[in-house]
Every structure is written in C-alpha cells, then in structure tokens.
Design a protein around this motif. Sequence first.
Motif, PDB file in Angstrom:
ATOM      1  N   LEU A   1       0.826  -1.207   0.000  1.00 44.62           N
ATOM      2  CA  LEU A   1       0.000   0.000   0.000  1.00 44.62           C
ATOM      3  C   LEU A   1       0.858   1.254   0.000  1.00 44.62           C
ATOM      4  O   LEU A   1       0.616   2.190  -0.777  1.00 44.62           O
ATOM      5  CB  LEU A   1      -0.926  -0.004   1.218  1.00 44.62           C
ATOM      6  CG  LEU A   1      -2.072  -1.019   1.204  1.00 44.62           C
ATOM      7  CD1 LEU A   1      -2.680  -1.148   2.597  1.00 44.62           C
ATOM      8  CD2 LEU A   1      -3.143  -0.613   0.199  1.00 44.62           C
ATOM      9  N   ALA A   2       1.854   1.289   0.870  1.00 41.23           N
ATOM     10  CA  ALA A   2       2.728   2.459   0.929  1.00 41.23           C
ATOM     11  C   ALA A   2       3.454   2.666  -0.394  1.00 41.23           C
ATOM     12  O   ALA A   2       3.686   3.808  -0.820  1.00 41.23           O
ATOM     13  CB  ALA A   2       3.729   2.307   2.066  1.00 41.23           C
ATOM     14  N   GLY A   3       3.794   1.570  -1.069  1.00 40.25           N
ATOM     15  CA  GLY A   3       4.454   1.660  -2.362  1.00 40.25           C
ATOM     16  C   GLY A   3       3.576   2.254  -3.446  1.00 40.25           C
ATOM     17  O   GLY A   3       4.078   2.698  -4.493  1.00 40.25           O
ATOM     18  N   LEU A   4       2.264   2.286  -3.193  1.00 36.50           N
ATOM     19  CA  LEU A   4       1.337   2.910  -4.136  1.00 36.50           C
ATOM     20  C   LEU A   4       1.186   4.400  -3.870  1.00 36.50           C
ATOM     21  O   LEU A   4       0.355   5.066  -4.493  1.00 36.50           O
ATOM     22  CB  LEU A   4      -0.029   2.220  -4.054  1.00 36.50           C
ATOM     23  CG  LEU A   4      -0.051   0.758  -4.528  1.00 36.50           C
ATOM     24  CD1 LEU A   4      -1.421   0.133  -4.275  1.00 36.50           C
ATOM     25  CD2 LEU A   4       0.302   0.663  -6.007  1.00 36.50           C
ATOM     26  N   GLY A   5       1.968   4.921  -2.933  1.00 38.39           N
ATOM     27  CA  GLY A   5       2.014   6.354  -2.702  1.00 38.39           C
ATOM     28  C   GLY A   5       1.006   6.886  -1.710  1.00 38.39           C
ATOM     29  O   GLY A   5       0.730   8.092  -1.694  1.00 38.39           O
ATOM     30  N   VAL A   6       0.454   6.010  -0.866  1.00 36.82           N
ATOM     31  CA  VAL A   6      -0.520   6.458   0.126  1.00 36.82           C
ATOM     32  C   VAL A   6       0.062   6.301   1.525  1.00 36.82           C
ATOM     33  O   VAL A   6       1.034   5.561   1.739  1.00 36.82           O
ATOM     34  CB  VAL A   6      -1.838   5.666   0.007  1.00 36.82           C
ATOM     35  CG1 VAL A   6      -2.395   5.784  -1.397  1.00 36.82           C
ATOM     36  CG2 VAL A   6      -1.644   4.194   0.382  1.00 36.82           C
ATOM     37  N   ARG A   7      -0.533   7.007   2.473  1.00 35.75           N
ATOM     38  CA  ARG A   7      -0.166   6.814   3.878  1.00 35.75           C
ATOM     39  C   ARG A   7      -0.824   5.527   4.358  1.00 35.75           C
ATOM     40  O   ARG A   7      -2.049   5.394   4.323  1.00 35.75           O
ATOM     41  CB  ARG A   7      -0.645   7.978   4.735  1.00 35.75           C
ATOM     42  CG  ARG A   7       0.119   9.259   4.511  1.00 35.75           C
ATOM     43  CD  ARG A   7      -0.107  10.222   5.672  1.00 35.75           C
ATOM     44  NE  ARG A   7      -1.487  10.647   5.764  1.00 35.75           N
ATOM     45  CZ  ARG A   7      -2.151  10.794   6.906  1.00 35.75           C
ATOM     46  NH1 ARG A   7      -1.583  10.500   8.068  1.00 35.75           N
ATOM     47  NH2 ARG A   7      -3.413  11.206   6.902  1.00 35.75           N
ATOM     48  N   ALA A   8      -0.032   4.577   4.795  1.00 36.82           N
ATOM     49  CA  ALA A   8      -0.553   3.272   5.196  1.00 36.82           C
ATOM     50  C   ALA A   8       0.027   2.884   6.544  1.00 36.82           C
ATOM     51  O   ALA A   8       1.168   3.230   6.877  1.00 36.82           O
ATOM     52  CB  ALA A   8      -0.213   2.212   4.155  1.00 36.82           C
TER      53      ALA A   8
END
Length: 236
Positions: free
Chosen positions: A90-97
């Motif tokens: 998820l973090a790799g998709l550019g979101v805060r996770a």
Amino acid sequence: MTTGTAGDGAGPTHDGAGPTRGGSGPVRDEVGPAYDEVAELYATLFRGELAGKEAELAAIRQLVAAPPVAERGLPVGDLGCGPGEATELLAGLGVRAFGLDLSAGMLAQARLARTQHPFLRGTLTALPLADGSLGAILARYSLIHLPPVQLPAAIAELRRVLAPGGLLLTGFFAADPALGDTDRPVPFDHKVATAHRWPVDTLAGLFRAAGLTETARTLRAPLPGERFPQATLLLG
C-alpha cells in the motif's frame, strides 16, 4: 485471520495512525497467541505471496483510488496486517498506510522487516481509531477467525472508522458447493486457529446490513497449495 494471507493463512498503541479511541482496554483473544507462536515461520513462508495475484492487486489499486485517500490524503489501514507485506505494498502505491494486528508476534515481524511503516496492536471488534479516520480499509483474511455471531459487530467497527466515500476491501475463504456448503459459514481446521469459509452472498449481506454497498467482487478456484476457493468484496 489476524494476518493477511490466503494461506491455509500491551494495550493498543497509536504510532501515528490517527486519533486513538479511548476505553478499548487490553486486547484479549486466543487467536493472537496462536499466531504469536508461528509468527517467524509464517512471515518466512508467506513472503511475497501477493505477487502474481493480479485480480487482487487490481482491487487494491482501486481501493487506494477512493476519494478520501486520493484527494484528501487520509490513511489506509491494513487491518489484520500480519507481517506487513500488504502494508508495504500500500505504501508503495504512494498512500499513507499503517498496519494493525492482534498478534504481538506478527507485529514484531512487521516492525523488524518494515521499520519505515507504523504498526499498532488492536482488535477488529474494538478498533483503537477515531470515527471516520480512514480513507480506505484493507482487511485481507482478517475476519475469518471471528465466530460468525461476532461478524456484525466487527463490520460495524470497520464502517465506523471508514470516512464517507471511503472503500473497504476484504478477502476471505469462500464456500465450496462441491464440499456441500450452502448459504451458511462453515468452520474448518485452519493451520493456526479455527476459521470459516463464507458464502459470498451471505457475507455481502452482512456488509449491506451495516450500510456498506458492494461495488465489485472476485471469486476464483484454489491455486496450488490452497484448499478452498478465494473471494474478495470491494465495498463503500
């Protein structure tokens, strides 16, 4: 499941995931200790298990496109994160996770391998999160160990912390008519703790009763090494 995989898988802290909810008390559940005992082995065996599951990866990309995430920057909660593989994705998709799990052992594995991401301890039936604080929720195989009678309460908690316009993606073991399954959840001997496989329509009905609308679903046959069909529901 306390963790997030399709394998045969102190009080709550905050770690910057959003305001905590007071009064949740200590986390108590026999499932957590069961995963504690196998956490290191589990993290090793299921490393990279999401790779190549294109339908599920596509659903995760759709999840993080929810307006509260994409437009407002609200965080995505990987609830039942296990060793944190999906949290990292998820973090790799550019979101805060961030990740949340019941098992202290699983959280130790997650923090060891993924020091840059926040992880906190908690239970799906009393989430240590503020109302409407999450832009999206990923709950991969996180509900399977709950007794069916507890599912409505857990789903109500998920809805409580989800912001308006947010999306929720859950993955689970699906009922198999070839095994005589009908329209009710069926317990089975999961390798860590008793789990349930769910008829997709039945589980979708529980989310609908909680006010969440199904927007997409997947259902597939077992892959090598899996015993049962696998399904996802995307809801908002």
